[in-house]
Design a protein around this motif. Structure first.
Motif, PDB file in Angstrom:
ATOM      1  N   ASP A   1       0.861  -1.188   0.000  1.00  0.00           N
ATOM      2  CA  ASP A   1       0.000   0.000   0.000  1.00  0.00           C
ATOM      3  C   ASP A   1       0.893   1.233   0.000  1.00  0.00           C
TER       4      ASP A   1
ATOM      5  N   HIS B   1      -1.873   2.368   9.343  1.00  0.00           N
ATOM      6  CA  HIS B   1      -2.347   1.058   9.817  1.00  0.00           C
ATOM      7  C   HIS B   1      -1.303  -0.023   9.644  1.00  0.00           C
TER       8      HIS B   1
ATOM      9  N   GLU C   1       2.512   7.936   1.372  1.00  0.00           N
ATOM     10  CA  GLU C   1       2.406   6.676   2.121  1.00  0.00           C
ATOM     11  C   GLU C   1       3.383   5.650   1.576  1.00  0.00           C
TER      12      GLU C   1
ATOM     13  N   GLU D   1       1.064   6.934   6.671  1.00  0.00           N
ATOM     14  CA  GLU D   1       0.482   7.741   5.591  1.00  0.00           C
ATOM     15  C   GLU D   1      -0.046   9.099   6.037  1.00  0.00           C
TER      16      GLU D   1
HETATM   17 MG    MG Z   1      -3.094   2.847   3.638  1.00  0.00          MG
END
Ligand code: MG
Length: 255
Positions: free
Chosen positions: A111, A174, A239, A207
């Motif tokens: 991500d 996260h 991020e 992020e």
């Molecule tokens: Mg993310």
């Protein structure tokens, strides 16, 4: 529960991260006035699928009762913060465009997000993009074994606010792994929670989402996805997926 990844799992996450990076590189190449976010979405999806991965965001159910997310990327222009749905509106010279990409490879996610400048942008927009990127790197200086999540949060917030900007509070970083969103939550501002201690083998998506004006945001009622600044001022996003090691953190989505 916070998952600690094995070497085998980290290898799969390195591959997922590499695929995300390749998709972002492709997008960076294509971003220009006249290009649509739908064009960028198609190009990113092609990179991801050719690498035998799946776009992580496609089909994600909406938290606010809207349609499942239709895109492979999130594309958020100017005062849009995150979760913008790719569309057929051409980008204009001077826009800034935040692109978030996720890829699922053999059961593990990567991500990452970048804010790109479309042609020549204002000095103010350029400074916002620069400070947002810097704040990510300030944050990961703290992403070391034995530190707390809040040490990351504080480093990001300090850098952003010192530069006259504000940190979005409603959305946070996260943990990541076989699930796109795992524990722990990683706020980009200091809260009353110091958060868990960092251990090697934790994989985190850090992020910062940085607003030019006030931190307050809204979700558009028209699509129930796009998050926008309440004051309509600009927002930027940066991020990466990282691994906590016994030393410097390893970034999986940037070389
Ligand atoms: Mg993310």
């Amino acid at each position: 529960m916070i998952t600690i990844k094995s070497e085998r799992e980290l290898d799969l996450m390195r591959k997922a991260g590499y695929i995300v990076m390749m998709a972002l590189n492709k997008i960076e190449e294509l971003v220009a006035p006249g290009v649509t976010t739908m064009d960028l979405d198609k190009a990113a999806e092609e990179v991801i699928r050719k690498a035998n991965a799946i776009p992580s965001f496609k089909g994600v159910p909406c938290a606010y009762g809207g349609i499942d997310f239709p895109g492979s990327i999130c594309a958020s222009v100017n005062h849009e913060v995150i979760h913008g749905i790719p569309n057929d509106k051409p980008l204009k010279e001077g826009d800034i465009i935040s692109i978030d990409v996720g890829a699922l490879y053999e059961g593990y996610h990567g991500d990452a997000a970048r804010t790109f400048e479309v042609g020549k942008v204002s000095q103010e927009a350029h400074r916002l993009v620069t400070v947002t990127r810097e704040s990510f790197f300030k944050g990961i200086e703290m992403a070391r074994e034995g530190m707390r999540i809040r040490d990351i949060s504080r480093a990001i917030q300090d850098h952003v606010e010192k530069n006259g900007y504000s940190i979005v509070r409603d959305f946070v970083g996260h943990g990541i792994g076989s699930q796109m969103h795992e524990e722990p939550q990683i706020p980009n501002y200091v809260t009353s929670q110091r958060g868990p201690r960092l251990q090697r083998g934790m994989t985190l998506a850090i992020e910062p989402m940085v607003n030019e004006g006030h931190w307050m945001v809204d979700v558009l009622s028209s699509d129930k996805w796009t998050v926008v600044t309440r004051d309509k001022k600009l927002s930027a996003h940066y991020e990466n997926t990282i691994v906590v090691t016994g030393n410097e953190p390893e970034i999986l989505t940037e070389k």
